[in-house]
Scaffold this motif. Structure first.
Motif, PDB file in Angstrom:
ATOM      1  N   HIS A  27       0.826  -1.208   0.000  1.00 63.07           N
ATOM      2  CA  HIS A  27       0.000   0.000   0.000  1.00 63.07           C
ATOM      3  C   HIS A  27       0.863   1.262   0.000  1.00 63.07           C
ATOM      4  CE1 HIS A  27      -2.898   3.015   1.412  1.00 63.07           C
ATOM      5  NE2 HIS A  27      -2.100   3.244   2.433  1.00 63.07           N
ATOM      6  N   ILE A 205      -7.042  -8.282   2.580  1.00 60.84           N
ATOM      7  CA  ILE A 205      -6.681  -6.925   2.998  1.00 60.84           C
ATOM      8  C   ILE A 205      -6.031  -7.036   4.371  1.00 60.84           C
ATOM      9  CG2 ILE A 205      -7.498  -4.598   3.531  1.00 60.84           C
ATOM     10  CD1 ILE A 205      -9.879  -5.123   1.678  1.00 60.84           C
ATOM     11  N   HIS A 206      -4.749  -6.727   4.431  1.00 59.72           N
ATOM     12  CA  HIS A 206      -3.948  -6.903   5.657  1.00 59.72           C
ATOM     13  C   HIS A 206      -3.689  -5.522   6.260  1.00 59.72           C
ATOM     14  CE1 HIS A 206      -0.976  -8.051   8.523  1.00 59.72           C
ATOM     15  NE2 HIS A 206      -0.671  -9.206   7.988  1.00 59.72           N
ATOM     16  N   ALA A 207      -4.512  -5.149   7.243  1.00 61.13           N
ATOM     17  CA  ALA A 207      -4.365  -3.845   7.894  1.00 61.13           C
ATOM     18  C   ALA A 207      -4.066  -3.995   9.378  1.00 61.13           C
ATOM     19  CB  ALA A 207      -5.632  -3.014   7.698  1.00 61.13           C
ATOM     20  N   MET A 233      -1.235  -3.047   4.212  1.00 63.43           N
ATOM     21  CA  MET A 233      -1.411  -1.661   4.648  1.00 63.43           C
ATOM     22  C   MET A 233      -0.649  -1.424   5.948  1.00 63.43           C
ATOM     23  SD  MET A 233      -5.507  -1.230   3.953  1.00 63.43           S
ATOM     24  CE  MET A 233      -5.475   0.549   4.262  1.00 63.43           C
ATOM     25  N   PHE A 236      -4.676   0.914   9.723  1.00 67.33           N
ATOM     26  CA  PHE A 236      -6.082   0.894   9.342  1.00 67.33           C
ATOM     27  C   PHE A 236      -6.503   2.237   8.770  1.00 67.33           C
ATOM     28  CE2 PHE A 236     -10.519   1.830  10.526  1.00 67.33           C
ATOM     29  CZ  PHE A 236     -11.165   0.819   9.837  1.00 67.33           C
ATOM     30  N   ASP A 237      -7.215   2.208   7.646  1.00 67.24           N
ATOM     31  CA  ASP A 237      -7.788   3.393   7.010  1.00 67.24           C
ATOM     32  C   ASP A 237      -9.116   2.941   6.404  1.00 67.24           C
ATOM     33  OD1 ASP A 237      -8.567   5.253   4.969  1.00 67.24           O
ATOM     34  OD2 ASP A 237      -6.540   6.092   4.979  1.00 67.24           O
ATOM     35  N   ARG A 240      -9.863   3.688   2.647  1.00 68.12           N
ATOM     36  CA  ARG A 240      -8.969   2.948   1.746  1.00 68.12           C
ATOM     37  C   ARG A 240      -9.363   1.471   1.710  1.00 68.12           C
ATOM     38  NH1 ARG A 240      -3.939   5.329   0.470  1.00 68.12           N
ATOM     39  NH2 ARG A 240      -4.363   7.495  -0.056  1.00 68.12           N
ATOM     40  N   ILE A 241      -9.677   0.924   2.876  1.00 67.17           N
ATOM     41  CA  ILE A 241     -10.078  -0.488   2.928  1.00 67.17           C
ATOM     42  C   ILE A 241     -11.354  -0.695   2.126  1.00 67.17           C
ATOM     43  CG2 ILE A 241     -11.007  -2.272   4.448  1.00 67.17           C
ATOM     44  CD1 ILE A 241      -8.929  -1.467   6.506  1.00 67.17           C
ATOM     45  N   TYR A 244     -10.358  -0.786  -1.411  1.00 66.69           N
ATOM     46  CA  TYR A 244      -9.596  -1.989  -1.756  1.00 66.69           C
ATOM     47  C   TYR A 244     -10.497  -3.219  -1.867  1.00 66.69           C
ATOM     48  CZ  TYR A 244      -4.973   0.142  -1.075  1.00 66.69           C
ATOM     49  OH  TYR A 244      -3.837   0.910  -1.204  1.00 66.69           O
ATOM     50  N   GLY A 253      -9.993  -8.444  10.648  1.00 66.07           N
ATOM     51  CA  GLY A 253      -9.928  -7.220  11.432  1.00 66.07           C
ATOM     52  C   GLY A 253     -10.326  -7.429  12.875  1.00 66.07           C
ATOM     53  N   PHE A 257     -12.558  -2.162  13.418  1.00 67.72           N
ATOM     54  CA  PHE A 257     -12.529  -2.042  11.961  1.00 67.72           C
ATOM     55  C   PHE A 257     -13.954  -1.984  11.412  1.00 67.72           C
ATOM     56  CE2 PHE A 257      -8.213  -4.054  10.547  1.00 67.72           C
ATOM     57  CZ  PHE A 257      -7.535  -3.278  11.457  1.00 67.72           C
TER      58      PHE A 257
END
Length: 509
Positions: A27, A205-207, A233, A236-237, A240-241, A244, A253, A257
């Protein structure tokens, strides 16, 4: 080069012959890293460790930003037979000093911005070297990596050899280092991959942070073992998530999240192509579960794990995902509920201490044989300290922590029961129920309540709503309103902090 009984071999198996397949979509940089490039860099990291005198069994401590280099270092440690020791980036110098003294690592990796403060602590603890890496992947660690050439013969390791040590949060005294073996990590990742039906077509999605079990050993290990790819990422956003999701299939999450994502626009459309949403690390409110399903059409899959055991249970992939529960014991894992005084197994429906046995369970606490003996029974069951019940259908519900149990006037009160009722009251966002010292009852039940934004909910309204469902001794003697509940980095409510803040609530005078 990668033996199949070695953790590194298990993580590599799904991508052999697929070196050009994408593993990590960064990201921060916008670059896509292939499996071939990732494992080549991990081999170079293993060489860096060897060059700095790291021997099999040595610990490698890491307190650095979430980067691709950290994942490469993790796999490099596994290849080199070293023990990966990730440390929370929020830890202070004093906390790091304790970990260095306790674990005695051969190498410390840190952010260059902290090197001046941490290097003297490392020298005092006998750490052999300090390397650095920052959020932009710059530092002496990556410089050393880039001077190497790929190709490293994995050091032979058995299933019982340690792959990592993760320190518990230390909310009840000294932090304890949970020792995790190659077998524990490999078996759990394999089970989760199959149970959650991960394939090479998945995009995660890896946040999550990667100093913690959830982000490192669940998200990363499962992705590698399935040969999937991940959008990586740094933090956390929500927006954006959401964006994505249009090119992803899975999100892992913490409950926060999902609460934040529900506040974004266009969520229903964005989630249309997703197949799985996983929540863990803290309890997911039934309200959040229901709202998510109403908005997106997806039911969040809640699972249950901890530092010492990786993942223990999960709601099913194909069956009913029951809100407020953590599903069933994972294949190969045994879960029982026992009497806190006698240790005898309790019948279905009764609340007791949850115990776990299986290949996922840790090997003990680092240099704490007495503590290990207290919590890891001779028959292999680990006493989690979580209070739970198993219903007639087999679903497991976590009621709270044993240390959170409130004993008021000689009666046991389980905070979760009261929290569920309060959270259901209109105008309440969430709550935390604690016990504080009381001169007459020993402990008094106190509820800390966070109202929804703009809500005018009152103490009288809450008490009137919950009173019919609660015995008198369970009803809070005091309600306290706050804008938010204190949480750690993984979203867990810090009840210990609340008890300290409000400990003198009923003192005389």
């Amino acid at each position: 080069m990668y033996e199949q009984n070695h953790l590194a071999g298990r993580l590599r198996a799904a991508s052999i012959g697929r070196d050009d397949a994408p593993f990590l979509k960064n990201h921060q940089t916008g670059q896509t890293v292939t499996y071939g490039a990732f494992f080549a860099n991990a081999e170079c990291m293993a060489k860096v460790l060897a060059d700095h005198g790291v021997a099999p069994g040595d610990r490698v401590a890491v307190q650095a930003p979430k980067t691709q280099a950290m994942l490469e270092l993790y796999v490099g440690c596994v290849l080199a037979g070293a023990v990966f020791l990730p440390l929370n980036t929020a830890y202070t110098g004093a906390e790091i000093e304790y970990f260095l003294g306790d674990a005695e690592p051969a190498l410390l990796v840190c952010d260059p911005a902290k090197e001046a403060a941490l290097a003297p602590l490392a020298r005092s603890a006998g750490v052999g070297a300090v390397l650095t890496v920052d959020a932009r992947e710059k530092g002496t660690l990556t410089e050393a990596r880039d001077r190497q050439t790929p190709g490293f013969e994995a050091v032979a390791r058995g299933g019982d050899d340690l792959a990592a040590i993760l320190y518990t949060s230390g909310t009840t005294g000294r932090s304890k280092g949970a020792m995790l073996s190659h077998r524990a990590l490999a078996s759990n990742a394999q089970t989760l991959k199959e149970y959650w039906q991960f394939t090479s077509d998945d995009v995660l999605i890896h946040a999550l942070p990667i100093f913690h079990t959830h982000g490192l050993f669940v998200a990363t290990n499962v992705t590698l073992m399935a040969g999937s790819s991940c959008i990586f990422m740094a933090a956390f956003d929500a927006e954006r998530i959401r964006d994505y999701m249009r090119g992803a299939t899975v999100l892992m999450g913490v409950p926060t999240f999902y609460v934040r994502l529900l506040e974004t626009e266009g969520l229903a459309e964005a989630t249309r192509g997703m197949r799985l949403f996983v929540s863990g690390s803290a309890p997911l409110l039934a309200e959040t579960h229901d709202r998510w399903r109403a908005v997106t059409g997806h039911a969040i899959l809640e699972r249950y794990g901890m530092t010492e055991t990786n993942m223990n249970s999960s709601n099913t992939y194909d069956g009913e995902r029951r809100a407020g529960t953590v599903g069933f014991a994972l294949p190969g894992v045994e879960i029982i509920v026992t009497d806190p005084d006698t240790g005898a197994e309790l019948p279905l429906g009764e609340v007791g201490v949850l115990e776990v046995r299986g290949p996922n369970v840790f090997s003990g606490y680092w240099r704490m044989p007495e503590k290990t003996a207290e919590e890891l029974r001779g028959n292999g069951f680990f006493i989690t300290g979580d209070l739970a019940r198993i219903d007639d259908d087999g679903y497991i519900t976590i009621v709270g922590r044993a240390k959170d149990l409130i004993i008021t006037g000689g009666y046991n009160v389980y905070p979760k029961e009261i929290e569920l009722l309060i959270d259901d009251v209109s105008g309440v966002a969430e709550s935390a129920v604690i016990g504080v010292p009381h001169p007459d009852f020993g402990e008094a039940v106190v509820a800390v309540v966070v109202p929804e934004p703009g809500s005018a909910v009152t103490e009288d309204a809450i008490m009137s709503a919950i009173a019919p469902a609660l015995a008198r001794f369970k009803q809070p003697k005091k309600l306290i309103f706050r804008d938010e509940l204190p949480r750690n980095t993984m979203g867990k409510v810090q009840k210990k902090e609340l008890r300290e803040i409000h400990g003198d609530l009923f003192e005389a005078g």
